[in-house]
Design a protein around this motif. Structure first.
Motif, PDB file in Angstrom:
ATOM      1  N   LEU A  96       0.832  -1.205   0.000  1.00  8.65           N
ATOM      2  CA  LEU A  96       0.000   0.000   0.000  1.00  8.65           C
ATOM      3  C   LEU A  96       0.865   1.253   0.000  1.00  8.65           C
ATOM      4  N   GLU A  97       2.074   1.140   0.551  1.00 14.90           N
ATOM      5  CA  GLU A  97       2.977   2.279   0.657  1.00 14.90           C
ATOM      6  C   GLU A  97       3.883   2.435  -0.548  1.00 14.90           C
ATOM      7  N   GLN A  98       4.189   1.349  -1.220  1.00 15.47           N
ATOM      8  CA  GLN A  98       5.107   1.397  -2.364  1.00 15.47           C
ATOM      9  C   GLN A  98       4.655   0.383  -3.412  1.00 15.47           C
ATOM     10  N   PRO A  99       5.019   0.589  -4.696  1.00 20.16           N
ATOM     11  CA  PRO A  99       4.517  -0.279  -5.770  1.00 20.16           C
ATOM     12  C   PRO A  99       5.104  -1.692  -5.758  1.00 20.16           C
ATOM     13  N   GLN A 100       6.285  -1.851  -5.160  1.00 16.92           N
ATOM     14  CA  GLN A 100       6.874  -3.180  -5.076  1.00 16.92           C
ATOM     15  C   GLN A 100       7.707  -3.280  -3.806  1.00 16.92           C
ATOM     16  N   ALA A 101       7.874  -4.501  -3.320  1.00 18.80           N
ATOM     17  CA  ALA A 101       8.657  -4.727  -2.103  1.00 18.80           C
ATOM     18  C   ALA A 101       9.336  -6.073  -2.199  1.00 18.80           C
TER      19      ALA A 101
END
Length: 167
Positions: A96-101
């Motif tokens: 939700l905070e970044q497009p990929q992890a």
């Protein structure tokens, strides 16, 4: 296949009937009016072998070799269980905070507490659509199994989880 063969036999019988009706008024002059190609292949009942009963099997009243098992079965009942929903929630929250992890990012934020079973849970989710694995990179994951009170390091492919694209 059986239906096709039955249908084909039915068609041949209908053709034969139709041809027989055509020559009903003027039957053939010679005694031989049909020629079958090839040699006959009779299927005689007596060509099959007779029934032979199987040899009886005798089982001893007690096992011949009994002893103590070499492996403890208690280990099967003491397996680590994981909450797949919780693992999916960890992935969802960081995406939700970044497009990929990467798996390393997720594990740094939510340390492994259930040992190898939890890491396998992450890798299982990574094998589904929505995640990609970079086979060229590897990462070391610090893991802890609280139930067994053990710590270890796992060498894993670096998995990159992607936020779901609209479909």
């Amino acid at each position: 296949r059986s239906r096709r063969e039955s249908k084909r036999v039915g068609e041949l019988i209908e053709n034969f009937k139709r041809l027989a009706l055509l020559v009903r008024e003027a039957p053939p002059d010679s005694r031989r009016f049909i020629i079958i190609d090839g040699d006959p292949e009779p299927s005689l009942v007596m060509d099959r072998p007779l029934y032979e009963p199987e040899e009886p099997v005798f089982i001893a009243k007690s096992p011949m070799h009994s002893g103590i098992p070499s492996v403890e079965a208690d280990a099967l009942f003491a397996l680590d269980t994981i909450d797949r929903g919780l693992i999916e929630e960890h992935i969802r929250l960081i995406l939700l905070e970044q497009p990929q992890a990467s798996l390393s990012d997720i594990v740094n934020r939510n340390p492994i507490r259930m040992g190898a079973a939890e890491i396998l849970g992450y890798l299982s989710i990574a094998s589904e659509p929505g995640a990609a694995s970079d086979s060229g990179k590897r990462t070391e994951i610090q893991a802890h199994n609280e139930r067994r009170r053990t710590r270890f390091v796992v060498d894993s492919p670096e998995v990159i989880f992607l936020s779901e694209s609209p479909r």
